[in-house]
Design an enzyme around this catalytic site. Structure first.
Site, PDB file in Angstrom:
ATOM      1  N   LYS A  42      -7.795  -6.376   1.083  1.00  0.00           N
ATOM      2  CA  LYS A  42      -7.628  -5.098   1.821  1.00  0.00           C
ATOM      3  C   LYS A  42      -8.779  -4.547   1.785  1.00  0.00           C
ATOM      4  O   LYS A  42      -9.782  -4.643   0.945  1.00  0.00           O
ATOM      5  CB  LYS A  42      -6.547  -4.442   0.966  1.00  0.00           C
ATOM      6  N   TYR A 285     -34.079  18.152   0.504  1.00  0.00           N
ATOM      7  CA  TYR A 285     -33.246  19.265   0.369  1.00  0.00           C
ATOM      8  C   TYR A 285     -33.322  19.946  -0.921  1.00  0.00           C
ATOM      9  O   TYR A 285     -32.920  19.115  -1.870  1.00  0.00           O
ATOM     10  CB  TYR A 285     -31.957  19.108   0.994  1.00  0.00           C
TER      11      TYR A 285
HETATM   12  C1  LIG Z   1      -1.288  -4.650  -5.666  1.00  0.00           C
HETATM   13  C2  LIG Z   1      -2.530  -4.718  -6.137  1.00  0.00           C
HETATM   14  N1  LIG Z   1      -2.822  -6.029  -6.674  1.00  0.00           N
HETATM   15  C3  LIG Z   1      -4.100  -6.278  -7.153  1.00  0.00           C
HETATM   16  C4  LIG Z   1      -5.120  -5.633  -6.801  1.00  0.00           C
HETATM   17  C5  LIG Z   1      -6.540  -5.816  -7.287  1.00  0.00           C
HETATM   18  O1  LIG Z   1      -7.048  -5.274  -8.253  1.00  0.00           O
HETATM   19  P1  LIG Z   1      -8.551  -5.546  -8.903  1.00  0.00           P
HETATM   20  O2  LIG Z   1      -9.465  -5.232  -7.920  1.00  0.00           O
HETATM   21  O3  LIG Z   1      -8.508  -4.774 -10.022  1.00  0.00           O
HETATM   22  O4  LIG Z   1      -8.481  -7.014  -9.102  1.00  0.00           O
HETATM   23  C6  LIG Z   1      -5.120  -4.244  -6.283  1.00  0.00           C
HETATM   24  C7  LIG Z   1      -6.030  -3.449  -6.365  1.00  0.00           C
HETATM   25  O5  LIG Z   1      -5.972  -2.206  -6.256  1.00  0.00           O
HETATM   26  C8  LIG Z   1      -3.619  -3.884  -5.744  1.00  0.00           C
HETATM   27  O6  LIG Z   1      -3.371  -2.564  -5.337  1.00  0.00           O
END
Ligand SMILES: Cc1ncc(COP(=O)(O)O)c(C=O)c1O
Length: 417
Positions: A42, A285
């Site tokens: 994602k 700045y």
């Molecule tokens: C539903 C879900 N599973 C897994 C993960 C993976 O988490 P991580 O990056 O800590 O492995 C996330 C990340 O936010 C998540 O929202």
């Protein structure tokens, strides 16, 4: 394929697919082949470029990938990713048409989502939609109440076109998953009630269960390997959804595994301009940095609009020629300045010769500056540093396979000529 735009600024996020492969193999060696394995891609694969990362993971044998949005999953599907695309986020009823058409796998958290699927006019006779169900065991974000498991089972038994493929939950403190009395084990104990309810469905096809993010994966599976016996309420093959780890960053920055992982992203730029400053002259700045000696300042074309957080002002370091140089003055929207006194030759300074700089990850010689170092200086977490790398920073993919292909092509061309 998207329209290719020429790049005129020498700032890039180098994405090393060999490192991704290394991390994938390290994680598989810990969890084993029996375990449901769903890397999270994602948020543009945590900023790494989701299409390239997804295609590489698929090529390595991954069968499921995790997304937050339907939009993200659609892009991957349309770019040729064939494996199961699990969408963990909430979507509205309009999304259902696309979920069905593009064979996405929604991870359902709300009755409304289930209803929208059941009633969809786009679901043709005999067509099936795979789903997973998410349960809330204490994170209090998404997911059904554990107490709803039986009702959900009955509801699904009445709908032959919606096929349950998995159940899941999410740990809110995965870093304690090696502690049998910690929060994670109490969440897993609740989750086991869900697993028990749905076990009766397995006759219709295997149902996977998954709960472990990166921290949970590390702690839980290392505990499993060390102890061999786990409390009876815990499934030994709990499925995993690694995000950060697959990108080569250890969430705790401390486990023995950190050595084996390799950062997939390296953020690199170049010094494009030098200034010689006398004592008391200031930089950027607000004049928050003042030279105390004759100094050489390098200007680097990356700023907070590219994800280099302003909180890093006067705190961070960068790698130049394998050495560390302090960032000085306030971070600007498009630029930062660094103190490179003693590091540059007169020729480089006088002619403004571009010299490579690494903001995090590894430089071309293999020296490293960790994302953890930057995140703690920016008072945030590695996840935010990675996902902040802005859209205008091109991702340049590096892989020995690709280099081999390029070499082969060059050889063929030479032979042809
Ligand atoms: C539903 C879900 N599973 C897994 C993960 C993976 O988490 P991580 O990056 O800590 O492995 C996330 C990340 O936010 C998540 O929202």
């Amino acid at each position: 394929m998207g329209h290719r735009i020429d790049i005129f600024r020498h700032t890039t996020a180098v994405i090393n697919l060999d490192h991704l492969e290394n991390n994938y193999r390290v994680l598989k060696s810990i969890v084993g082949d029996q375990v449901f394995f769903c890397p999270m891609v994602k948020a543009n694969a945590y900023g790494h470029g989701d299409v390239e990362i997804a295609l590489k993971l698929e090529q390595l044998g991954v069968q499921s990938l995790g997304l937050g949005l339907v939009e993200e999953a659609l892009l991957l599907r349309q770019m040729g990713v064939k494996c199961d695309l699990l969408v963990f986020g909430i979507f509205d009823a309009k999304a259902v048409e696309h979920i069905i058409k593009w064979r996405l796998t929604p991870v359902i958290s709300l009755w409304q989502q289930l209803e929208a699927l059941e009633k969809s006019p786009f679901l043709r006779d005999g067509q099936k939609i795979p789903i997973h169900l998410k349960f809330d065991t204490g994170m209090h974000r998404l997911g059904f109440a554990v107490a709803d498991a039986k009702k959900l089972l009955e509801r699904l038994q009445n709908h032959s076109q919606i096929i349950l493929q998995g159940v899941c939950t999410h740990l809110f403190k995965g870093d304690d998953a090696e502690d049998l009395h910690g929060q994670s084990f109490s969440q897993l104990a609740q989750f086991q009630e869900v697993e028990r309810v749905f076990a009766s469905m397995s006759a219709a096809g295997p149902i996977v269960s998954h709960a472990l993010n990166s921290a949970g994966l590390l702690n839980f599976h290392l505990l499993r390997m060390a102890q061999k016996t786990l409390p009876h309420h815990v499934a030994p093959h709990q499925g995993v959804r690694p995000g950060l780890l697959i990108y080569g960053v250890d969430p705790m920055n401390s486990s023995s595994l950190a050595q084996a992982l390799k950062p997939v992203m390296s953020l690199r730029s170049h010094i494009v301009r030098y200034h010689r400053l006398r004592p008391n002259e200031t930089v950027s700045y607000g004049a928050t940095w003042k030279a105390v000696r004759n100094s050489v300042i390098g200007v680097i074309p990356i700023g907070y609009a590219d994800g280099y957080h302003r909180l890093l002002s006067n705190r961070a370091e960068v790698l130049v020629k394998g050495q560390r140089a302090p960032q000085v003055g306030n971070v600007c929207m498009d630029y930062i300045m660094v103190d490179v006194t003693g590091l540059m030759t007169d020729e480089e300074i006088n002619n403004n010769i571009e010299v490579e700089v690494t903001l995090f990850g590894s430089d071309s010689q293999g020296n490293t500056l960790s994302v953890h170092e930057l995140s703690s200086k920016a008072q945030t977490i590695p996840w935010e540093i990675l996902t902040s790398v802005g859209e205008r920073v091109p991702r340049t993919v590096e892989s020995s396979h690709q280099m081999n292909a390029t070499k082969k092509r060059d050889k063929m061309r030479r032979e042809f000529e």
